[in-house]
Design a protein around this motif. Structure first.
Motif, mmCIF file in Angstrom:
data_model
loop_
_atom_site.group_PDB
_atom_site.id
_atom_site.type_symbol
_atom_site.label_atom_id
_atom_site.label_comp_id
_atom_site.label_asym_id
_atom_site.label_seq_id
_atom_site.Cartn_x
_atom_site.Cartn_y
_atom_site.Cartn_z
ATOM 1 N N TYR A 123 0.846 -1.190 0.000
ATOM 2 C CA TYR A 123 0.000 0.000 0.000
ATOM 3 C C TYR A 123 0.880 1.238 0.000
ATOM 4 O O TYR A 123 1.740 1.393 0.865
ATOM 5 N N CYS A 124 0.631 2.063 -0.976
ATOM 6 C CA CYS A 124 1.440 3.258 -1.143
ATOM 7 C C CYS A 124 0.519 4.471 -1.037
ATOM 8 O O CYS A 124 -0.589 4.454 -1.564
ATOM 9 N N SER A 125 0.970 5.487 -0.363
ATOM 10 C CA SER A 125 0.082 6.644 -0.175
ATOM 11 C C SER A 125 -0.130 7.355 -1.520
ATOM 12 O O SER A 125 -1.128 8.031 -1.720
ATOM 13 N N GLN A 126 0.790 7.198 -2.437
ATOM 14 C CA GLN A 126 0.644 7.813 -3.760
ATOM 15 C C GLN A 126 -0.119 6.917 -4.740
ATOM 16 O O GLN A 126 -1.025 7.345 -5.425
ATOM 17 N N CYS A 127 0.298 5.659 -4.786
ATOM 18 C CA CYS A 127 -0.218 4.770 -5.835
ATOM 19 C C CYS A 127 -1.332 3.859 -5.353
ATOM 20 O O CYS A 127 -1.912 3.123 -6.152
ATOM 21 N N GLY A 128 -1.589 3.862 -4.068
ATOM 22 C CA GLY A 128 -2.643 2.968 -3.560
ATOM 23 C C GLY A 128 -2.152 1.531 -3.485
ATOM 24 O O GLY A 128 -0.985 1.282 -3.185
ATOM 25 N N THR A 185 9.292 -0.229 0.120
ATOM 26 C CA THR A 185 9.143 0.863 -0.854
ATOM 27 C C THR A 185 8.137 0.441 -1.907
ATOM 28 O O THR A 185 7.968 -0.741 -2.184
ATOM 29 N N CYS A 186 7.489 1.408 -2.459
ATOM 30 C CA CYS A 186 6.463 1.127 -3.453
ATOM 31 C C CYS A 186 7.136 0.659 -4.746
ATOM 32 O O CYS A 186 8.041 1.319 -5.237
ATOM 33 N N PRO A 187 6.699 -0.479 -5.260
ATOM 34 C CA PRO A 187 7.316 -0.981 -6.484
ATOM 35 C C PRO A 187 7.062 -0.053 -7.668
ATOM 36 O O PRO A 187 7.769 -0.114 -8.668
ATOM 37 N N ARG A 188 6.085 0.828 -7.528
ATOM 38 C CA ARG A 188 5.748 1.679 -8.666
ATOM 39 C C ARG A 188 6.493 3.013 -8.601
ATOM 40 O O ARG A 188 7.118 3.418 -9.573
ATOM 41 N N CYS A 189 6.451 3.695 -7.422
ATOM 42 C CA CYS A 189 7.030 5.036 -7.355
ATOM 43 C C CYS A 189 8.253 5.122 -6.454
ATOM 44 O O CYS A 189 8.840 6.190 -6.297
ATOM 45 N N ASN A 190 8.595 3.950 -5.863
ATOM 46 C CA ASN A 190 9.749 3.930 -4.968
ATOM 47 C C ASN A 190 9.597 4.737 -3.691
ATOM 48 O O ASN A 190 10.555 4.879 -2.944
HETATM 49 ZN ZN ZN Z 1 3.685 4.250 -4.915
#
Ligand code: ZN
Ligand code: ANZ
Length: 828
Positions: A448-453, A492-497
């Motif tokens: 779960y990423c605060s940016q990418c969900g 870390t978010c796999p999408r936005c790091n």
């Molecule tokens: Zn993210």
């Protein structure tokens, strides 16, 4: 070559371990060394390696599949008969918790014990393919499948009321929470509102239902799956709800399977959770409705479904308009209407629905009969109960006089044409809740990423390793123990790091067992869950055997998983187990289930030690037809051992005496061919108790000839050799030992399965008992059209009859056709 003295007594304890080691060293059970042989994949249900180990009851599953595997190998098949461990999941974790050890450690101990026990019963598994679902090389692919499903929209997260077991401290799928008891047997399960992951099994409801027709499974399992899926065809009917100005500003939609009863609807009922309860409730009723809703929220769904429970409810003060008659119907809230089925709202038809009737009686709501039995004509004004039967319509406007089946069609048509309703299909099955707030399972690969969900962990970052922690116990917070581990959670978010958090739920154990059978085809493959070519070669499973207790959970999930994989182009078939069989249970001698707490467990260890593995194997097949329950008895295991003793003695007393092998024995030859045929057909059709009786009868027939001194024939010699091959699947050790002692090359298990001559193997159609002076001396098997003369001749030639006639003469012979030939003798 041998003298009688050179053949020792039958001693399974000496023979069995020796051969077990030899066979394994020789790689006799390794699958996939095919050449161009046909394949046969024979699989047992994936066992969870319990701390108690195997008891003899489990042998009713594992022995028969072993017999089939050995038989198929001798028939020239490339056999895959693997074993592995359903190690993840609640049972293992709870065992570890109780014994205060780590589940990794208990799993390793328990699997070692299982492996040992499987070996001592002579199970012919290909151990080079052993798998363990709690190892990263396995669960990596469970995660991989999850991600694929997620990408397909088949895995989703939702916050719902979940089943919660306070003992297991985890959510449960509805499949695991039947009857108010969790699948582990704990009572007191409740509901809790927690976000959790689901697999969309409902999207496959129709296929899961329809393709049951294509598979060869026991009917009772299919019907349990049908009921579980619970497909129901009906109609959604819209009832308008007028606002203060009398304009129908909103609609309540009900799901009904009985449009024929529409004119009998005298009220509507909403589930307490229905989204409009609040808006519909009138000022004066708010407090009462609210307290009723609170009370319902505390009760489990299962408790609510109990038919006998008194129906309760509250009036909202609101009314809806009957779509055809225009009548005003009061809107109630009652907990017998469930939120998760249909639309969560029903039309109350007390005259024809039992629950509605009870409800109406209690709250003095009108009861209007709209269907009467043929020939009755008028409706009972005050029925004493709901009439759910068929009949003809009354009190139903223009539909009066129609049969109710006809009326259902016509009323539906009318509703649909005027936009007041539409056909609807409902399933009782819910989506598969896969989240567990527990440690010992496959981590759900989501971040779960605060940016990418919500972001699935990319394939190349799998597996998300289950961290090794000492304190794996739940803490009552309702969150997984993994949530306490910051080093696991923070990532870390796999999408936005950017900084992100891991999902901390793990998957329930049924995820692993939904695809493990694919892994056996290529367990060392690292590029994917299985190697394409191996999967295509071995799958689908040719024979799948296990207990009926898995009728819905495992067996439904595995079918679903397979169908999803087929849609993801990962599999070329849609049903994993075209042929399934369920063994009967084995009960303890006291007629109870074997359990540690009852102290009635019999272990294979003890039986192997006292009687030998072959006796155990023979007995578990002989005790009852495969599908039937049976009690373990001391006589039974003794009987099996005596049979093996007799067979051993037969070889000692004949073969090792030097066989001169002269002449044929035509009757024995027919018997031999018949036996080959029976043994073959009975293994193929899983009639394993009669498989053993065919072997016993034949061995006894040989013994009888020996005692009658009629054994120095070539036929007899040949029969002894063939019998060892026929015994090999059921009593592999004894057969192998005698095979070697009688000077054969190679293992008996690599012999070609004996063939039978069709003409010689024709089944006898009549059995005639032969008595000499009132004592039974023989039973003849004869063609149905055998003449009396022919029968008498055959009787006289029978060695045991001949023996008893020696030095006597027949004074009288009485033949009762098709039954008995009585020979009465006098001094010669
Ligand atoms: Zn993210
Ligand atoms: C009116 C009616 C009249 C009904 C009658 C039955 C008999 P199955 O076969 O299981 O699909 N129902 C619908 N939704 C419900 C819910 N959420 N909770 C409880 N009951 C619900 O059952 C369909 C029937 O169950 C529906 O048809 C509805 O009652 C009820 F003489 O509608 B019937």
């Amino acid at each position: 070559m041998y003298s009688q003295k050179s053949l020792p007594a039958y001693n399974p304890q000496a023979i069995e371990p020796k051969w077990q080691a030899q066979w394994e060293a020789d790689g006799l059970y390794l699958a996939g060394r095919a050449g161009d042989r046909p394949k046969y994949y024979c699989l047992d249900f994936f066992p969870y390696p319990s701390g108690d180990g195997l008891h003899v009851g489990h042998c009713r599953n594992y022995v028969p599949t072993d017999v089939v595997s050995r038989f198929k190998r001798m028939q020239g098949y490339d056999v895959l008969h693997p074993m592995g461990w359903d190690a993840f999941g609640e049972p293992t974790e709870q065992y570890a918790q109780r014994h205060n050890i780590h589940p990794r450690q208990s799993t390793d101990q328990n699997t070692a014990n299982f492996r040992r026990q499987f070996r001592i019963i002579g199970a012919s598994y290909d151990w080079s393919r052993e798998i363990d679902s709690s190892q990263p090389e396995f669960y990596r692919w469970t995660q991989w499948f999850f991600v694929r499903m997620y990408q397909r929209g088949l895995a989703y997260r939702d916050t719902n009321l979940q089943w919660w077991c306070p003992t297991c401290q985890t959510t449960l799928s509805s499949h695991e929470a039947v009857g108010g008891v969790c699948w582990r047997g704990h009572t007191g399960i409740t509901r809790r509102e927690i976000p959790a992951w689901y697999l969309k099994i409902t999207a496959y409801a129709d296929e899961l239902l329809n393709s049951l027709e294509e598979i060869s499974w026991p009917e009772h399992i299919k019907s349990m799956q049908r009921n579980w899926i619970g497909r129901s065809e009906g109609v959604n009917i819209h009832f308008g709800v007028p606002d203060k100005q009398g304009i129908a500003s909103r609609q309540i939609t009900v799901f009904t399977t009985r449009t024929d009863t529409l004119y009998g609807a005298t009220f509507l009922v909403l589930a307490p959770e229905h989204e409009w309860v609040e808006q519909l409730t009138q000022e004066a009723h708010i407090a009462e409705v609210q307290s009723y809703r609170d009370q319902a929220a505390r009760m489990g769904e299962v408790a609510r479904m109990v038919e006998s429970r008194e129906k309760t409810g509250v009036f909202t003060g609101g009314y809806a308009i009957h779509p055809l008659s225009g009548e005003r119907l009061p809107i109630w809230v009652a907990d017998y209407v469930l939120p998760g089925y249909g639309t969560g709202a029903v039309m109350g038809v007390p005259a024809h629905d039992m629950r509605d009737f009870e409800f109406a009686k209690r709250y003095h709501l009108p009861v209007r009969v709209v269907i009467v039995a043929p020939g009755i004509g008028t409706a009972d004004e005050q029925p004493q109960q709901a009439d759910t039967g068929d009949g003809y319509l009354v009190n139903s406007g223009e539909f009066n006089g129609l049969s109710n089946q006809e009326a259902a069609l016509r009323i539906t048509e009318r509703l649909v044409n005027s936009g007041l309703g539409e056909p609807a299909v409902q399933y009782h099955m819910r989506d598969w809740l896969i989240s567990r707030q527990r440690y010992w399972g496959t981590p759900i690969p989501i971040v779960y990423c605060s940016q990418c969900g919500e972001v699935p962990v990319p394939e190349e970052q799998l597996p998300v390793l289950l961290p090794e922690i000492d304190d794996f116990r739940p803490d009552g917070s309702g969150r997984s123990p993994l949530a306490r581990l910051e080093s696991f959670v923070n990532t870390t978010c796999p999408r936005c790091n950017g900084p992100a958090q891991r999902e901390t739920d793990t998957m329930g154990g049924f995820a692993c067992s939904s695809w493990y059978f694919l892994r056996f085809t290529s367990p060392y493959y690292h590029e994917g869950p299985y190697e394409e070519q191996a999967m295509r070669y071995w799958m689908p499973v040719d024979l799948y055997v296990g207990g009926a207790e898995h009728a819905v959970l495992h067996l439904l999930y595995a079918r679903f998983w397979t169908q999803v994989l087929a849609d993801l182009d990962l599999l070329p078939f849609r049903e994993p187990f075209p042929r399934l069989l369920n063994q009967g249970q084995m009960l303890a001698p006291d007629g109870q289930r074997m359990s540690k707490s009852r102290g009635n467990v019999i272990t294979p260890d003890r039986i192997v030690e006292a009687y030998g593995a072959d006796a155990l194997r023979v007995y578990v097949m002989f005790m009852a037809p495969f599908e039937q329950d049976a009690d373990w008895t001391a006589e039974g295991i003794n009987g099996a051992r005596r049979f093996l003793n007799r067979t051993w003695a037969l070889y000692r007393d004949t073969y090792f005496q030097g066989i001169e092998s002269q002449g044929r024995d035509a009757e024995l030859e027919r018997w031999l061919h018949r036996t080959i045929r029976q043994v073959t057909e009975r293994i193929e059709s899983f009639r394993l108790n009669t498989l053993i009786s065919a072997l016993m009868e034949f061995s006894n027939a040989l013994g009888e000839r020996h005692r009658a001194g009629a054994w120095r024939t070539q036929t007899f010699h040949q029969a002894l050799e063939t019998l060892l091959c026929l015994l090999a699947p059921a009593a592999p050790h004894l057969a192998e030992e005698l095979w070697q002692l009688t000077g054969h090359e190679g293992s008996v298990h690599t012999q070609v399965w004996p063939a039978w001559d069709r003409e010689l193997a024709r089944e006898a159609q009549m059995r005639v008992a032969v008595q000499v002076d009132g004592k039974l001396r023989a039973v003849l098997e004869l063609a149905l059209d055998a003449s009396e003369e022919n029968i008498r001749q055959t009787a006289l030639e029978h060695p045991r009859v001949a023996q008893h006639l020696a030095e006597r003469k027949i004074i009288r012979a009485v033949y009762i056709p098709g039954k008995v030939l009585n020979l009465v003798t006098g001094d010669a």
